[in-house]
Design a protein around this motif. Structure first.
Motif, PDB file in Angstrom:
ATOM      1  N   TYR A 168       0.833  -1.205   0.000  1.00 32.13           N
ATOM      2  CA  TYR A 168       0.000   0.000   0.000  1.00 32.13           C
ATOM      3  C   TYR A 168       0.868   1.256   0.000  1.00 32.13           C
ATOM      4  O   TYR A 168       0.629   2.187  -0.784  1.00 32.13           O
ATOM      5  CB  TYR A 168      -0.916  -0.028   1.231  1.00 32.13           C
ATOM      6  CG  TYR A 168      -1.650   1.263   1.490  1.00 32.13           C
ATOM      7  CD1 TYR A 168      -2.692   1.676   0.654  1.00 32.13           C
ATOM      8  CD2 TYR A 168      -1.315   2.066   2.580  1.00 32.13           C
ATOM      9  CE1 TYR A 168      -3.367   2.862   0.898  1.00 32.13           C
ATOM     10  CE2 TYR A 168      -1.984   3.255   2.819  1.00 32.13           C
ATOM     11  CZ  TYR A 168      -3.005   3.653   1.987  1.00 32.13           C
ATOM     12  OH  TYR A 168      -3.681   4.824   2.223  1.00 32.13           O
ATOM     13  N   GLU A 169       1.895   1.295   0.841  1.00 33.53           N
ATOM     14  CA  GLU A 169       2.775   2.449   0.883  1.00 33.53           C
ATOM     15  C   GLU A 169       3.572   2.585  -0.415  1.00 33.53           C
ATOM     16  O   GLU A 169       3.855   3.696  -0.867  1.00 33.53           O
ATOM     17  CB  GLU A 169       3.736   2.338   2.073  1.00 33.53           C
ATOM     18  CG  GLU A 169       3.063   2.404   3.430  1.00 33.53           C
ATOM     19  CD  GLU A 169       2.353   3.726   3.662  1.00 33.53           C
ATOM     20  OE1 GLU A 169       2.813   4.754   3.093  1.00 33.53           O
ATOM     21  OE2 GLU A 169       1.344   3.742   4.398  1.00 33.53           O
ATOM     22  N   ALA A 170       3.933   1.444  -1.030  1.00 36.74           N
ATOM     23  CA  ALA A 170       4.665   1.489  -2.297  1.00 36.74           C
ATOM     24  C   ALA A 170       3.800   2.094  -3.399  1.00 36.74           C
ATOM     25  O   ALA A 170       4.302   2.810  -4.277  1.00 36.74           O
ATOM     26  CB  ALA A 170       5.130   0.092  -2.694  1.00 36.74           C
ATOM     27  N   ALA A 171       2.490   1.821  -3.374  1.00 32.88           N
ATOM     28  CA  ALA A 171       1.575   2.399  -4.365  1.00 32.88           C
ATOM     29  C   ALA A 171       1.506   3.919  -4.210  1.00 32.88           C
ATOM     30  O   ALA A 171       1.539   4.667  -5.201  1.00 32.88           O
ATOM     31  CB  ALA A 171       0.195   1.779  -4.219  1.00 32.88           C
ATOM     32  N   LYS A 172       1.437   4.390  -2.985  1.00 29.05           N
ATOM     33  CA  LYS A 172       1.429   5.834  -2.747  1.00 29.05           C
ATOM     34  C   LYS A 172       2.744   6.466  -3.209  1.00 29.05           C
ATOM     35  O   LYS A 172       2.750   7.525  -3.853  1.00 29.05           O
ATOM     36  CB  LYS A 172       1.199   6.119  -1.259  1.00 29.05           C
ATOM     37  CG  LYS A 172      -0.175   5.702  -0.749  1.00 29.05           C
ATOM     38  CD  LYS A 172      -0.289   5.819   0.761  1.00 29.05           C
ATOM     39  CE  LYS A 172      -0.132   7.241   1.239  1.00 29.05           C
ATOM     40  NZ  LYS A 172      -0.302   7.352   2.707  1.00 29.05           N
ATOM     41  N   LYS A 173       3.847   5.807  -2.897  1.00 29.09           N
ATOM     42  CA  LYS A 173       5.165   6.330  -3.281  1.00 29.09           C
ATOM     43  C   LYS A 173       5.315   6.368  -4.798  1.00 29.09           C
ATOM     44  O   LYS A 173       5.958   7.269  -5.349  1.00 29.09           O
ATOM     45  CB  LYS A 173       6.257   5.464  -2.661  1.00 29.09           C
ATOM     46  CG  LYS A 173       7.679   5.995  -2.837  1.00 29.09           C
ATOM     47  CD  LYS A 173       8.670   5.122  -2.082  1.00 29.09           C
ATOM     48  CE  LYS A 173      10.092   5.701  -2.169  1.00 29.09           C
ATOM     49  NZ  LYS A 173      10.602   5.673  -3.546  1.00 29.09           N
ATOM     50  N   HIS A 174       4.725   5.397  -5.482  1.00 28.99           N
ATOM     51  CA  HIS A 174       4.785   5.355  -6.944  1.00 28.99           C
ATOM     52  C   HIS A 174       4.169   6.620  -7.537  1.00 28.99           C
ATOM     53  O   HIS A 174       4.743   7.242  -8.447  1.00 28.99           O
ATOM     54  CB  HIS A 174       4.066   4.107  -7.454  1.00 28.99           C
ATOM     55  CG  HIS A 174       4.072   3.964  -8.946  1.00 28.99           C
ATOM     56  ND1 HIS A 174       5.121   3.391  -9.628  1.00 28.99           N
ATOM     57  CD2 HIS A 174       3.165   4.340  -9.884  1.00 28.99           C
ATOM     58  CE1 HIS A 174       4.858   3.401 -10.925  1.00 28.99           C
ATOM     59  NE2 HIS A 174       3.674   3.973 -11.107  1.00 28.99           N
ATOM     60  N   PHE A 175       3.009   7.006  -7.052  1.00 27.09           N
ATOM     61  CA  PHE A 175       2.373   8.236  -7.519  1.00 27.09           C
ATOM     62  C   PHE A 175       3.249   9.450  -7.244  1.00 27.09           C
ATOM     63  O   PHE A 175       3.503  10.282  -8.131  1.00 27.09           O
ATOM     64  CB  PHE A 175       1.020   8.421  -6.815  1.00 27.09           C
ATOM     65  CG  PHE A 175      -0.114   7.641  -7.426  1.00 27.09           C
ATOM     66  CD1 PHE A 175      -0.480   7.822  -8.748  1.00 27.09           C
ATOM     67  CD2 PHE A 175      -0.829   6.737  -6.667  1.00 27.09           C
ATOM     68  CE1 PHE A 175      -1.530   7.114  -9.311  1.00 27.09           C
ATOM     69  CE2 PHE A 175      -1.883   6.021  -7.213  1.00 27.09           C
ATOM     70  CZ  PHE A 175      -2.242   6.212  -8.533  1.00 27.09           C
ATOM     71  N   LEU A 176       3.725   9.568  -6.015  1.00 25.18           N
ATOM     72  CA  LEU A 176       4.470  10.756  -5.611  1.00 25.18           C
ATOM     73  C   LEU A 176       5.816  10.868  -6.328  1.00 25.18           C
ATOM     74  O   LEU A 176       6.226  11.972  -6.721  1.00 25.18           O
ATOM     75  CB  LEU A 176       4.685  10.742  -4.091  1.00 25.18           C
ATOM     76  CG  LEU A 176       3.401  10.866  -3.250  1.00 25.18           C
ATOM     77  CD1 LEU A 176       3.705  10.615  -1.775  1.00 25.18           C
ATOM     78  CD2 LEU A 176       2.766  12.236  -3.440  1.00 25.18           C
ATOM     79  N   ASP A 177       6.500   9.749  -6.491  1.00 22.85           N
ATOM     80  CA  ASP A 177       7.803   9.781  -7.177  1.00 22.85           C
ATOM     81  C   ASP A 177       7.648  10.237  -8.627  1.00 22.85           C
ATOM     82  O   ASP A 177       8.448  11.038  -9.125  1.00 22.85           O
ATOM     83  CB  ASP A 177       8.453   8.402  -7.135  1.00 22.85           C
ATOM     84  CG  ASP A 177       9.018   8.067  -5.767  1.00 22.85           C
ATOM     85  OD1 ASP A 177       9.079   8.972  -4.914  1.00 22.85           O
ATOM     86  OD2 ASP A 177       9.383   6.899  -5.539  1.00 22.85           O
ATOM     87  N   GLN A 178       6.632   9.718  -9.301  1.00 18.48           N
ATOM     88  CA  GLN A 178       6.415  10.129 -10.690  1.00 18.48           C
ATOM     89  C   GLN A 178       6.076  11.607 -10.786  1.00 18.48           C
ATOM     90  O   GLN A 178       6.517  12.308 -11.701  1.00 18.48           O
ATOM     91  CB  GLN A 178       5.304   9.297 -11.321  1.00 18.48           C
ATOM     92  CG  GLN A 178       5.705   7.862 -11.627  1.00 18.48           C
ATOM     93  CD  GLN A 178       4.633   7.163 -12.434  1.00 18.48           C
ATOM     94  OE1 GLN A 178       4.801   6.879 -13.611  1.00 18.48           O
ATOM     95  NE2 GLN A 178       3.504   6.918 -11.796  1.00 18.48           N
TER      96      GLN A 178
END
Length: 603
Positions: A168-178
């Motif tokens: 779940y945290e990796a999904a949030k980080k994916h959005f923010l990093d992009q």
């Protein structure tokens, strides 16, 4: 232990009969029993010490155990009171470790076994993990129309799968990093929720990401202390004002400035809070020059040419337009050479250069002699597919002697070269290849004494498998067309044999010969090699190899190949591989045993 020590002393005496062996064994048993009556118990058996932690899981789940160990870390030995205080902290860590993997229904039992050190005994009864019921991942805003702005992977976020907070945290980080990479600096989640119902054993994920507007590149300014003209240094910038922001473009700018050979410090920075109303962000580039001059000296040795000295001097820039120049020298028994060059950067300077070169060379081997003077103009260009291309025109004056005959020739040689090197490391690669193609021609109607057309090519490949096993392959080919081979300069003829071509044969021994047995060189070259290496350590390798090839005057004669085989040892030095080979040439006339020593990169 004492018993073992006594046994060693007794068995050092020679045994001459079977009865003596039986007597010796009985004596040892009696001695050990006697010593056990008088020696303290700790000398005969190690004192039992309690482990700080005993963890029991029901059912046993490897991922859970690993996560608990990661949360708790290494537990130090404690006395009973200290361990009881630690147990209160440990309960919180255990709870986090379990719930991180979706286990919200569990029972934890902690007990401290008294002692010094004390032992913490943990027993965990796992219930059914929470599973995902609904997963909603949405992207809104301008990024929705950008193909390379992607949704997070749903590999671990499928309905029915076990809840994993890390996914779940990796999904949030994916959005923010992009968003940061592509310049959506006002991006945010309009909804970010993870709803867990432990009693029902279900969880729902809602991630709605709004990208907001994309920022753009603004003006690029350089802090460079007037080393170069502003118009020149800005040629390194591949993007324009108003282009969509992309951190990869900034990384590319930094890499190319560092590899330009002009600077030893490069810093590229942006401040999104300084964006104007058009959302254009200024780019600030700080560069500091490297030392303008460098001098390199080298010494080497190979069995082909013996000891070799080399040197180079480079002036990395000599004016504010980025011009550079240098001199390279080489000195060995068969070869002496000096060449100088002057280079002008073109547009863009990262990929295009114009180079003027001149060289004086004197090469002697056996009864061959070649004295050469050359001057050339070269256009170096790196293509988008990473191939290096060189267009050139070269003037060559060669005075040569071979097989007792002396001659000279002037050639004007337009040519083209392609080269591609790909490797995972520079000094000691484990994977990679190199491809090289060279074409040159001359014609009597174009300031040349003879008509000539030459094509050469070579390919090298390296593959490592199962960590310690390496396979190297090499293929080299050459084709020379000329109306009269006897007046072809020695430097353009083909020879083989030695460290770099056919091991097991003397240096340049493979070539057609005259009636008196002197090497004449050939028009056609074909050489191949296969080598297997096994790593003994990080710096030592064993090698076995087979080389095969030939040099001929007629293409049909290449069907008959000369073969060499052998074994070798490799030492990986800080500057590359040092190779020692023992090879046997299988040809009855020219073969035999040869010792080869060489150094340099595998590719």
């Amino acid at each position: 232990m004492p018993v073992t020590r006594c046994a060693f002393l007794l068995t050092n005496h020679p045994i001459k009969s079977g009865s003596a062996v039986i007597f010796l064994r009985i004596s040892l048993l009696l001695l050990a029993w006697s010593l056990s009556l008088f020696l303290p118990l700790p000398l005969l058996a190690a004192e039992k010490k309690l482990q700080p932690l005993v963890l029991q899981l029901e059912p046993e789940v490897a991922a859970v155990r690993n996560n608990i160990e990661a949360y708790l870390g290494e537990i130090e030995q404690r006395n009973t009171d200290e361990m009881r205080r630690y147990a209160r902290f440990a309960r919180g860590q255990l709870t986090q470790a379990l719930e991180a993997l979706g286990y919200y229904r569990y029972q934890i039992n902690l007990e401290v076994e008294e002692g010094n050190p004390a032992q913490l005994q943990v027993k965990i009864l796992l219930g059914e993990p929470v599973r995902l019921q609904q997963v909603n991942l949405k992207l809104a805003g301008p990024a929705e129309n950008q193909p390379d702005f992607t949704l997070p992977s749903t590999k671990k976020l499928q309905p029915g799968q076990q809840l994993n907070h890390a996914a779940y945290e990796a999904a949030k980080k994916h959005f923010l990093d992009q968003a940061l990479n592509y310049g959506y600096f006002a991006a945010d989640f309009s909804k970010s929720s993870l709803e867990i119902n432990p009693e029902a054993g279900t969880a729902n994920i809602d991630l709605n990401f709004n990208s907001g507007s994309r920022y753009r590149f603004g003006e690029v300014t350089f802090d460079q202390k007037d080393q170069f003209q502003e118009s020149f240094i800005k040629k390194f910038v591949r993007f324009n004002k108003g282009d969509a922001f992309d951190t990869e473009r900034l990384s590319e700018l930094s890499r190319e400035l560092r590899s330009s050979d002009y600077f030893n410090e490069v810093l590229v920075d942006v401040h999104e809070d300084q964006a104007n109303e058009a959302l254009e962000i200024p780019v600030e580039v700080l560069v500091r020059p490297r030392k303008p001059h460098s001098l390199d000296l080298g010494i080497g040795y190979s069995t082909d040419i013996g000891p070799r000295l080399s040197g180079s001097w480079t002036q990395h820039w000599l004016n504010d337009l980025g011009h550079s120049r240098g001199v390279n020298t080489e000195l060995s028994l068969p070869r002496k050479a000096v060449n100088a060059w002057y280079q002008l950067p073109l547009t863009p300077p990262m990929t295009d250069k114009l180079r003027f070169t001149t060289a004086v060379e004197d090469e002697r081997f056996d009864d061959q002699r070649s004295q050469r003077f050359s001057a050339a103009l070269q256009w170096h260009h790196q293509q988008a597919n990473r191939w290096d291309r060189i267009l050139s025109i070269k003037g060559l004056q060669e005075n040569y002697q071979i097989a007792g005959e002396a001659d000279k020739a002037w050639l004007t040689l337009p040519g083209i070269t392609f080269d591609r090197l790909k490797s995972d490391q520079r000094v000691d690669p484990s994977q990679g290849y190199r491809l090289h193609f060279d074409l040159a021609a001359s014609h009597q109607d174009f300031l040349s004494d003879i008509n000539l057309f030459q094509v050469t090519a070579f390919a090298r490949g390296l593959y490592t498998f199962y960590d310690d096993h390496r396979l190297l392959a090499r293929l080299q080919m050459g084709d020379l067309y000329t109306e009269d081979f006897s007046v072809t300069p020695v430097s353009l003829r083909f020879f083989a044999g030695g460290d770099q071509t056919l091991r097991g044969y003397a240096y340049q021994a493979i070539a057609p010969t005259s009636a008196t047995g002197r090497a004449l060189g050939g028009r056609y070259l074909l050489v191949g090699s296969t080598e297997y290496q096994y790593s003994l350590s990080s710096t030592w390798r064993l090698a076995v190899f087979v080389d095969a090839g030939n040099v001929t005057l007629e293409r049909e004669e290449l069907k008959t190949l000369k073969v060499g085989r052998g074994i070798g040892l490799r030492w990986i030095s800080p500057v590359g591989a040092l190779r020692l080979d023992i090879a046997e040439g299988l040809d009855e006339l020219q073969g035999g045993w040869q010792l080869h020593f060489s150094m340099g990169p595998e590719l």
